[in-house]
Design a protein around this motif. Structure first.
Motif, PDB file in Angstrom:
ATOM      1  N   PHE A   1      56.589  53.424  77.663  1.00 40.48           N
ATOM      2  CA  PHE A   1      56.953  53.478  79.084  1.00 40.48           C
ATOM      3  C   PHE A   1      56.104  54.502  79.819  1.00 40.48           C
ATOM      4  O   PHE A   1      55.645  54.274  80.946  1.00 40.48           O
ATOM      5  CB  PHE A   1      58.446  53.818  79.208  1.00 40.48           C
ATOM      6  CG  PHE A   1      58.896  54.030  80.615  1.00 40.48           C
ATOM      7  CD1 PHE A   1      59.130  52.955  81.458  1.00 40.48           C
ATOM      8  CD2 PHE A   1      59.069  55.322  81.121  1.00 40.48           C
ATOM      9  CE1 PHE A   1      59.533  53.165  82.772  1.00 40.48           C
ATOM     10  CE2 PHE A   1      59.472  55.530  82.420  1.00 40.48           C
ATOM     11  CZ  PHE A   1      59.708  54.444  83.257  1.00 40.48           C
ATOM     12  N   LEU A   2      55.867  55.661  79.168  1.00 40.74           N
ATOM     13  CA  LEU A   2      55.079  56.719  79.811  1.00 40.74           C
ATOM     14  C   LEU A   2      53.619  56.343  79.948  1.00 40.74           C
ATOM     15  O   LEU A   2      52.892  56.966  80.734  1.00 40.74           O
ATOM     16  CB  LEU A   2      55.220  58.022  79.015  1.00 40.74           C
ATOM     17  CG  LEU A   2      56.621  58.652  79.016  1.00 40.74           C
ATOM     18  CD1 LEU A   2      56.650  59.893  78.130  1.00 40.74           C
ATOM     19  CD2 LEU A   2      57.066  58.997  80.434  1.00 40.74           C
ATOM     20  N   ASN A   3      53.175  55.375  79.182  1.00 45.88           N
ATOM     21  CA  ASN A   3      51.788  54.925  79.265  1.00 45.88           C
ATOM     22  C   ASN A   3      51.609  53.685  80.131  1.00 45.88           C
ATOM     23  O   ASN A   3      50.500  53.168  80.251  1.00 45.88           O
ATOM     24  CB  ASN A   3      51.237  54.650  77.867  1.00 45.88           C
ATOM     25  CG  ASN A   3      51.078  55.925  77.049  1.00 45.88           C
ATOM     26  OD1 ASN A   3      50.688  56.959  77.595  1.00 45.88           O
ATOM     27  ND2 ASN A   3      51.385  55.853  75.762  1.00 45.88           N
ATOM     28  N   ASP A   4      52.691  53.209  80.707  1.00 42.50           N
ATOM     29  CA  ASP A   4      52.623  52.015  81.545  1.00 42.50           C
ATOM     30  C   ASP A   4      52.200  52.414  82.965  1.00 42.50           C
ATOM     31  O   ASP A   4      52.802  53.308  83.584  1.00 42.50           O
ATOM     32  CB  ASP A   4      53.994  51.314  81.569  1.00 42.50           C
ATOM     33  CG  ASP A   4      53.948  50.025  82.337  1.00 42.50           C
ATOM     34  OD1 ASP A   4      53.389  49.050  81.822  1.00 42.50           O
ATOM     35  OD2 ASP A   4      54.493  50.002  83.463  1.00 42.50           O
ATOM     36  N   GLU A   5      51.185  51.767  83.486  1.00 47.11           N
ATOM     37  CA  GLU A   5      50.642  52.133  84.797  1.00 47.11           C
ATOM     38  C   GLU A   5      51.658  51.916  85.906  1.00 47.11           C
ATOM     39  O   GLU A   5      51.809  52.749  86.813  1.00 47.11           O
ATOM     40  CB  GLU A   5      49.376  51.305  85.076  1.00 47.11           C
ATOM     41  CG  GLU A   5      48.206  51.615  84.160  1.00 47.11           C
ATOM     42  CD  GLU A   5      47.700  53.041  84.379  1.00 47.11           C
ATOM     43  OE1 GLU A   5      47.902  53.593  85.484  1.00 47.11           O
ATOM     44  OE2 GLU A   5      47.130  53.612  83.433  1.00 47.11           O
ATOM     45  N   GLU A   6      52.368  50.813  85.878  1.00 52.25           N
ATOM     46  CA  GLU A   6      53.348  50.545  86.924  1.00 52.25           C
ATOM     47  C   GLU A   6      54.482  51.569  86.889  1.00 52.25           C
ATOM     48  O   GLU A   6      54.957  52.038  87.933  1.00 52.25           O
ATOM     49  CB  GLU A   6      53.906  49.128  86.767  1.00 52.25           C
ATOM     50  CG  GLU A   6      52.875  48.043  87.014  1.00 52.25           C
ATOM     51  CD  GLU A   6      53.497  46.655  86.918  1.00 52.25           C
ATOM     52  OE1 GLU A   6      54.737  46.577  86.720  1.00 52.25           O
ATOM     53  OE2 GLU A   6      52.756  45.666  87.042  1.00 52.25           O
ATOM     54  N   ALA A   7      54.920  51.923  85.666  1.00 53.81           N
ATOM     55  CA  ALA A   7      55.973  52.924  85.548  1.00 53.81           C
ATOM     56  C   ALA A   7      55.501  54.276  86.061  1.00 53.81           C
ATOM     57  O   ALA A   7      56.232  54.996  86.764  1.00 53.81           O
ATOM     58  CB  ALA A   7      56.415  53.036  84.095  1.00 53.81           C
ATOM     59  N   LEU A   8      54.254  54.653  85.737  1.00 52.86           N
ATOM     60  CA  LEU A   8      53.729  55.928  86.206  1.00 52.86           C
ATOM     61  C   LEU A   8      53.594  55.940  87.731  1.00 52.86           C
ATOM     62  O   LEU A   8      53.863  56.971  88.385  1.00 52.86           O
ATOM     63  CB  LEU A   8      52.368  56.198  85.562  1.00 52.86           C
ATOM     64  CG  LEU A   8      52.383  56.477  84.048  1.00 52.86           C
ATOM     65  CD1 LEU A   8      50.960  56.626  83.516  1.00 52.86           C
ATOM     66  CD2 LEU A   8      53.194  57.723  83.742  1.00 52.86           C
TER      67      LEU A   8
ATOM     68  N   LEU B   1      53.057  64.890  87.597  1.00 47.90           N
ATOM     69  CA  LEU B   1      53.268  63.697  86.747  1.00 47.90           C
ATOM     70  C   LEU B   1      52.470  63.808  85.466  1.00 47.90           C
ATOM     71  O   LEU B   1      52.946  63.479  84.369  1.00 47.90           O
ATOM     72  CB  LEU B   1      52.855  62.447  87.524  1.00 47.90           C
ATOM     73  CG  LEU B   1      52.990  61.123  86.767  1.00 47.90           C
ATOM     74  CD1 LEU B   1      54.446  60.877  86.373  1.00 47.90           C
ATOM     75  CD2 LEU B   1      52.466  59.965  87.604  1.00 47.90           C
ATOM     76  N   LYS B   2      51.242  64.294  85.561  1.00 47.39           N
ATOM     77  CA  LYS B   2      50.403  64.433  84.373  1.00 47.39           C
ATOM     78  C   LYS B   2      51.000  65.421  83.395  1.00 47.39           C
ATOM     79  O   LYS B   2      51.024  65.169  82.180  1.00 47.39           O
ATOM     80  CB  LYS B   2      49.008  64.878  84.801  1.00 47.39           C
ATOM     81  CG  LYS B   2      48.023  64.999  83.650  1.00 47.39           C
ATOM     82  CD  LYS B   2      46.653  65.396  84.162  1.00 47.39           C
ATOM     83  CE  LYS B   2      45.666  65.509  82.993  1.00 47.39           C
ATOM     84  NZ  LYS B   2      44.300  65.916  83.473  1.00 47.39           N
ATOM     85  N   LYS B   3      51.533  66.524  83.913  1.00 47.18           N
ATOM     86  CA  LYS B   3      52.151  67.517  83.051  1.00 47.18           C
ATOM     87  C   LYS B   3      53.417  66.968  82.387  1.00 47.18           C
ATOM     88  O   LYS B   3      53.665  67.182  81.198  1.00 47.18           O
ATOM     89  CB  LYS B   3      52.487  68.771  83.869  1.00 47.18           C
ATOM     90  CG  LYS B   3      51.285  69.627  84.244  1.00 47.18           C
ATOM     91  CD  LYS B   3      50.667  70.240  82.982  1.00 47.18           C
ATOM     92  CE  LYS B   3      49.522  71.163  83.337  1.00 47.18           C
ATOM     93  NZ  LYS B   3      48.893  71.753  82.114  1.00 47.18           N
TER      94      LYS B   3
END
Length: 431
Positions: free
Chosen positions: A213-220, A245-247
């Protein structure tokens, strides 16, 4: 009568019966010839007794032997028919008492041969289970039995469908499921899952899902939008939302990697406490129990559940019918293999065979006990239906030869008795 004669005739006129009949006729002839000889000897001895006084002993012997032979001839003939056709009372004993003989014979077999103890002892000598095991272990017989069973299955399913048994079974199954408390059952299932820490595998899978989920572009993008809405406008000018968000993503990803790599991580212990606490509440909490029961009833009340049961039954019926018609039936093959395996396991397990044999003894002895009066009646009815002449001939053919020897014995015993009496007479007169 014709039916009775035909039922007895095959047993009465086979090759063995012909030999018995010939032996009977030969013995009859010898007994009659001996009786005639006694008469001739008596007549000749009486004729020459005045010349040769010692012939008085011969005449006495021959006279008494003739009387004894005639008496025993009468007794033997009276068993089967009327002597010389004369209507003498108490003659033709067997034909006159056919009905009574039939009833007594049936009762004798019922009491002496079909009594509970003899039947159980005889049945106990038979290893029924071994016979079943040998029969099933034969691959050809097992295949034949499987073909027979598979042919009956579609008809059985059709009968169940037409009788309404399917709907009844479905309703009863749902009723029984409704009676099962769901919360304690779920607690036991989850306890079995946590006993060997298999729930930790579920926890690992949960961390992987979060990682994806954390690697999903839409979720991010969605998360960044939420962060931007919460930050003051000044921070957005410096793209603080992207930095935060990156942290967050990096920290969360690092934490998840640590948890998956460390089997003793504190988060795992926390998950253990959560799981055990949840299981305990399922087991003891009335509130949880009420919620679980409501969920179960709502689920069972849905029409999709009943439709699912009907669809499963229909799919099963179609599969079995198509498989039964197939040349290489899967069900038939598996059934045949199963029957062979059952036969082999049964042959190698003496305890199961002993239990099966005991069951056979109980079942068959009970059946014999319940039907033995009918067997007695059947035997009696069959004997009563026999043709009198044929019945008499059959009995005479089997025991008549021994009866003819009675005539020989009667002549000998009678002759000896006459000789003794004649001697006693002479001694008495001389005295």
């Amino acid at each position: 009568m014709s039916q009775s004669v035909s039922s007895v005739a095959p047993a009465a006129f086979d090759s063995e019966a012909g030999a018995k009949l010939s032996a009977l006729r030969r013995t009859k002839f010898l007994a009659t010839a001996a009786l005639v000889l006694c008469v001739v000897v008596f007549a000749m001895a009486k004729s020459f007794e005045s010349t040769y006084p010692w012939l008085g002993f011969v005449a006495a012997f021959a006279e008494a032997a003739t009387i004894g032979g005639l008496a025993d001839w009468y007794a033997v003939v009276a068993l089967f028919k009327r002597p010389l056709g004369l209507p003498i009372p108490h003659t033709a004993i067997i034909p006159a008492n056919q009905s009574r003989i039939a009833d007594n014979l049936g009762r004798f077999i019922e009491v002496n041969f079909l009594a509970p103890e003899p039947v159980r002892e005889k049945l106990a000598d038979v290893d029924f289970a071994a016979l079943v095991a040998d029969w099933l272990a034969d691959a050809e017989r097992a295949a034949g039995l499987s073909r027979f069973v598979v042919r009956l299955v579609p008809q059985t399913l059709a009968a169940i469908e037409q009788s309404g048994l399917r709907g009844f079974v479905t309703s009863r199954m749902l009723e029984q499921i409704d009676k099962v408390p769901l919360a304690p059952l779920a607690a036991e299932l989850l306890s079995a899952l946590t006993d060997d820490r298999r729930h930790q595998k579920l926890f690992d899978e949960f961390t992987r899902v979060i990682g994806r989920f954390l690697n999903d572009e839409e979720a991010l993008a969605t998360m960044r939008e939420k962060i931007r809405e919460e930050l003051p406008s000044l921070f957005n000018l410096f793209r603080a939302d992207a930095y935060l968000l990156k942290k967050i993503v990096a920290s969360a990803g690092s934490l998840l990697d640590e948890v998956r790599a460390d089997p003793d991580h504190p988060m795992r212990a926390e998950f253990d406490r959560f799981a055990h606490s949840f299981i305990e509440r399922l087991r003891t909490s009335k509130q949880y129990a009420k919620r679980a029961e409501k969920l179960k009833r709502d689920f069972l009340a849905r029409p999709e559940v009943k439709a699912l049961a009907g669809d499963m039954w229909q799919s099963l019926s179609v599969f079995i019918e198509q498989d039964a018609r197939a040349e290489n039936s899967i069900v038939r093959e598996h059934l045949a293999n199963m029957f062979v395996e059952v036969g082999r396991h049964l042959a190698g397990d003496p305890q199961i065979r002993a239990d099966m044999n005991q069951g056979f003894v109980v079942a068959l002895s009970s059946f014999v006990e319940s039907q033995k009066s009918g067997v007695s009646t059947f035997i009696a009815d069959q004997v009563k239906r026999w043709d009198l002449a044929q019945l008499t001939r059959l009995i005479e053919m089997n025991i008549g030869r021994d009866l003819q020897y009675i005539r020989f014995n009667g002549m000998i015993i009678g002759g000896l008795a006459g000789l003794v009496l004649y001697t006693a007479e002479l001694l008495f007169l001389a005295g």
